[in-house]
Design a protein around this motif. Structure first.
Motif, short mmCIF file in Angstrom:
data_model
loop_
_atom_site.label_atom_id
_atom_site.label_comp_id
_atom_site.label_asym_id
_atom_site.label_seq_id
_atom_site.Cartn_x
_atom_site.Cartn_y
_atom_site.Cartn_z
N THR A 40 -28.30 34.99 7.63
CA THR A 40 -28.34 33.94 6.61
C THR A 40 -28.75 32.63 7.27
O THR A 40 -28.61 32.46 8.49
N GLY A 41 -29.22 31.71 6.45
CA GLY A 41 -29.58 30.40 6.97
C GLY A 41 -28.39 29.67 7.55
O GLY A 41 -28.49 29.02 8.60
N ARG A 42 -27.25 29.78 6.89
CA ARG A 42 -26.05 29.12 7.37
C ARG A 42 -25.63 29.67 8.75
O ARG A 42 -25.27 28.93 9.65
N GLU A 43 -25.70 30.99 8.87
CA GLU A 43 -25.37 31.62 10.16
C GLU A 43 -26.35 31.18 11.25
O GLU A 43 -25.96 30.95 12.39
N ALA A 44 -27.61 31.00 10.89
CA ALA A 44 -28.61 30.54 11.86
C ALA A 44 -28.26 29.16 12.40
O ALA A 44 -28.31 28.93 13.60
N VAL A 45 -27.90 28.26 11.50
CA VAL A 45 -27.53 26.90 11.93
C VAL A 45 -26.34 26.95 12.88
O VAL A 45 -26.34 26.32 13.95
N THR A 46 -25.33 27.72 12.51
CA THR A 46 -24.12 27.83 13.35
C THR A 46 -24.46 28.42 14.72
O THR A 46 -24.01 27.90 15.75
N LEU A 47 -25.25 29.51 14.75
CA LEU A 47 -25.61 30.14 16.02
C LEU A 47 -26.41 29.19 16.91
O LEU A 47 -26.18 29.13 18.12
N VAL A 48 -27.34 28.48 16.32
CA VAL A 48 -28.14 27.54 17.11
C VAL A 48 -27.25 26.44 17.70
O VAL A 48 -27.40 26.06 18.86
N GLN A 49 -26.30 25.95 16.91
CA GLN A 49 -25.40 24.92 17.42
C GLN A 49 -24.54 25.46 18.57
O GLN A 49 -24.28 24.75 19.53
#
Length: 161
Positions: A40-49
């Motif tokens: 998901t897009g939300r998971e992508a943001v969290t993983l990148v952070q």
């Protein structure tokens, strides 16, 4: 002799079979390491952070936060991470929007594995990379814009006292 650190990558793609295929293709490259995968897009943001990869491969059509908004959030939160869009959508509007949001490149999903690896290396090194068809469209729009600006400047200078 010391080898260079690998280019770290997070894959953000909602289709598992595509994510797994991309991971398998990229693992064949000696200098690219997939460090995370997001559905998901939300998971992508969290993983990148959390992982702070060199590059994130981002699909546009993502659940829970589309790839456009995820790109914006990633560029804001982790500016050093380069976003490379990999999408089935090659529409001019999408290309313009993601470049405005700070994406370093845009590939259509019909691209080859070789071109994907080349694009990752190029954006990891600070450059930009667009699929040939996308690049051609960008160049044509840029030329038209310059032409219109040039004609407007010509009119302005002929009207000046």
């Amino acid at each position: 002799m010391k080898t260079a650190a690998p280019i770290t990558v997070v894959l953000a793609e909602d289709h598992m079979v595509v994510r797994e295929g991309l991971r398998t293709l990229l693992e064949r490259e000696g200098d690219i390491q997939v460090v995370g995968q997001a559905a998901t897009g939300r998971e992508a943001v969290t993983l990148v952070q959390q992982l702070r990869p060199t590059v994130v491969i981002m699909d546009i059509a993502m659940p829970m936060l589309n790839g456009l908004e995820a790109t914006r959030q990633i560029r804001q939160a982790v500016p050093a991470t380069r976003v490379l869009i990999l999408s089935a959508h090659g529409d001019d509007a999408y290309v313009e929007r993601v470049t405005e949001l700070g994406a370093a490149g845009y590939l259509i999903k019909q691209t080859s594995a070789h071109l994907l690896a080349e694009a990752i290396r190029k954006v990891a090194g600070g450059g930009t990379f667009f699929s040939p068809t996308i690049a051609k469209g960008l160049e044509q729009r840029h030329t038209k814009t310059l032409d219109r600006q040039g004609r407007a400047q010509d009119r302005d200078t002929t009207l000046s006292p």
